[in-house]
Design an enzyme around this catalytic site. Sequence first.
Site, PDB file in Angstrom:
ATOM      1  N   GLU A   1       3.157  -1.918   1.680  1.00  0.00           N
ATOM      2  CA  GLU A   1       3.940  -2.497   1.089  1.00  0.00           C
ATOM      3  C   GLU A   1       3.889  -2.357  -0.058  1.00  0.00           C
ATOM      4  OE1 GLU A   1       6.911  -6.676   1.093  1.00  0.00           O
ATOM      5  OE2 GLU A   1       4.709  -6.863   0.781  1.00  0.00           O
TER       6      GLU A   1
ATOM      7  N   ASP B   1       0.381  -5.903   3.645  1.00  0.00           N
ATOM      8  CA  ASP B   1       1.269  -6.945   2.789  1.00  0.00           C
ATOM      9  C   ASP B   1       0.914  -6.958   1.080  1.00  0.00           C
ATOM     10  OD1 ASP B   1       3.450  -9.727   1.988  1.00  0.00           O
ATOM     11  OD2 ASP B   1       1.908 -10.073   1.974  1.00  0.00           O
TER      12      ASP B   1
END
Length: 692
Positions: free
Chosen positions: A366, A329
């Site tokens: 990401e 993330d």
Amino acid sequence: MDRSAAAGRAYPLGARRIDGGTNFSVWSRTKGALELLLFDDVDDARPERVIRLDRMRNRTAYYWHVFVPDVGQGQVYAWRVGDSSAILLDPYGLAVAVPAAYDRMAEARADRDTRTAMKSVVCDLSGYDWEGDVPLGRPFARTVIYELHVRGFTAHPNSGLGPELAGTYAGLVTKIPYLRSLGITAVELMPVLAFDPQDAPAGLVNYWGYSPVSFFAPHAAYASTGDPVDALNEFRTMVKELHRAGIEVILDVVFNHTAEDGPDGPTFCWRGLDNETYYILDPVNPARYLDFTGCGNTINANNSVVRRMIVDAVHHWVDQMHVDGFRFDLASAMTRDERGAPMADPPIIWEIESDPVLAGTKVIAEAWDVAGLYQLGSFVGDRWREWNGKFRDDLRRFVRGDRGTVALLPNRLLGSPDLFGSRPAEVEHSINFVACHDGFTLNDLVCYARKHNEANLSGNTDGTDENYSVNCGVEGPSDDPEIERLRTRLVKNLLGITLIAMGVPMIVMGDEVRRTQLGNNNPYCQDNEMTWFDWSLPDRHADVRRFTEKLIDVRLELDMTQVMHGLPLREFLTRSLVQFHGCRLYQPDWSDDSHTLALTVRSVIGTRMVHAMLNSSEAPVDFELPDVAEPDLPWRRIVDTALDPPDDVADLASAQPIPGTTYRVGAHAVVFLCADLHDDSGGSRGPSARIP
């Protein structure tokens, strides 16, 4: 110091069972004393034993350690530093216990109540029977990812599960037959590392889980018993059963921030042990945190101590929990140095890249953070795959019918060579998706023109305002059959392009059955039927589910997934002899007013051609068809989203031959054709191949 405790040793970190007791070790540069607190129960008002560590006897460098005999699995414990009242979790703790009186904001007050604090639990990882299980090692070329939320997948009352299994790791196991029927090859689990459920607006809960309190412990609330020790084995059994079904497990991990928030936030662990080491602080005012994550703080991931913790954590999940990969993330936040500046060669990223334990593990970035650092296509490392936000946005805009989008399609359909063409790695560098947990579901992309986040209690100010969505004439649900027909067609268009485009396709839980979140594009705090998988949908939208299943089957039969060519993307595209067309062959229309594109791709081993025709206009369009290799090897129709089921999709064996030299593509429709370049079937290729 407690006379029954011995000096212990610095390694391994955490609480580890050895020699008839447990060795505790933690890193801290504190100038005060460190205390190990042992509790009989997580809800106790005070510890049963307090062991004060001696700086001379129980410290090696900055590692504080102690060996306590006769302490075994299930022992509840915590750390305390100096004169602070903060009850601190072990950063290497394998389980986290949450008391009944847990109160997030109590952990932000100076005078803390022990009964409100989370605590760590001693665990023994030996003795679990893996029955020969190992990570599957499936290549990216043969991977189809399904992002899901462990609780949300089975929490709905119509899941068919009792309250003891609904929303748990064990509950997910009962739904493996459904996942197998879809044909997906990997589940990407939204955060399952222990997190703070109270990190949400008052009256709501943190449902998504992007608020970690531990990097080593599975979230205990997802265990069917709720017990933090049981959660370890229940998680491992879930992984083992998914592997038995041929499905890999990828974890969405949050190593960019913690649940401790900003200066006024609660203290769970890292802040209390060594704030300056674990976080990126403002160089001008070290009392402030530099926030590149939107969550109040940023982990100092390239500090040597923090870097070791992150690598040790992913080693733990691979070695002890058998997971197959990780999605990092806001990975770009991990590329920043201790002053917050982006690094050209961040050590943590290269360490993960080159680690031999992780050599066969999927690593996905990401590649951005919320402070404007956008590294899509430039994220360092050769083996990192990247969530492709441009694929998402460009495909949404084209299918919606926006001007100026046709010229964007070649890159998105062909693995995004504009982003990844210089990479030495294989074709499958791009993780292709048009919907994920963050944003509209696929259904809501075609049902809502604007977000509806009022339930989040933030005045509808949270969540992105630009969704590139369309409501097809009615905002929200509609009983108009023509509107519903168009919406289903657009959903199939988005699914079809995602599942056939070069790269690694990812769909999110429920997209295959038109799951809705009622227009909420940021339901991080909605642990209710808004976000749960509705198990009536597989029957209600059986046509979309069938379309998804068939198209995944087709993808996994194509040469691009069958043959491990190992070619870089640009060389692969050169050998594939890609040709672009408009309505007329070899005459693509790249103008801003164009809404049509066709392309033909040959397999690199020369066995098959695929021809795609895309029409986002409001009228049918006749496309000229390229010549086939031989008259008795015609074009066959795999997909036509304008047709009703069962003609909308077919597998390679049953696909019907297409006569003539043109094909009419309906308004807002996508068509995929396939033709063999030579006949190896010995006459048993399904329906008659010769066109009269």
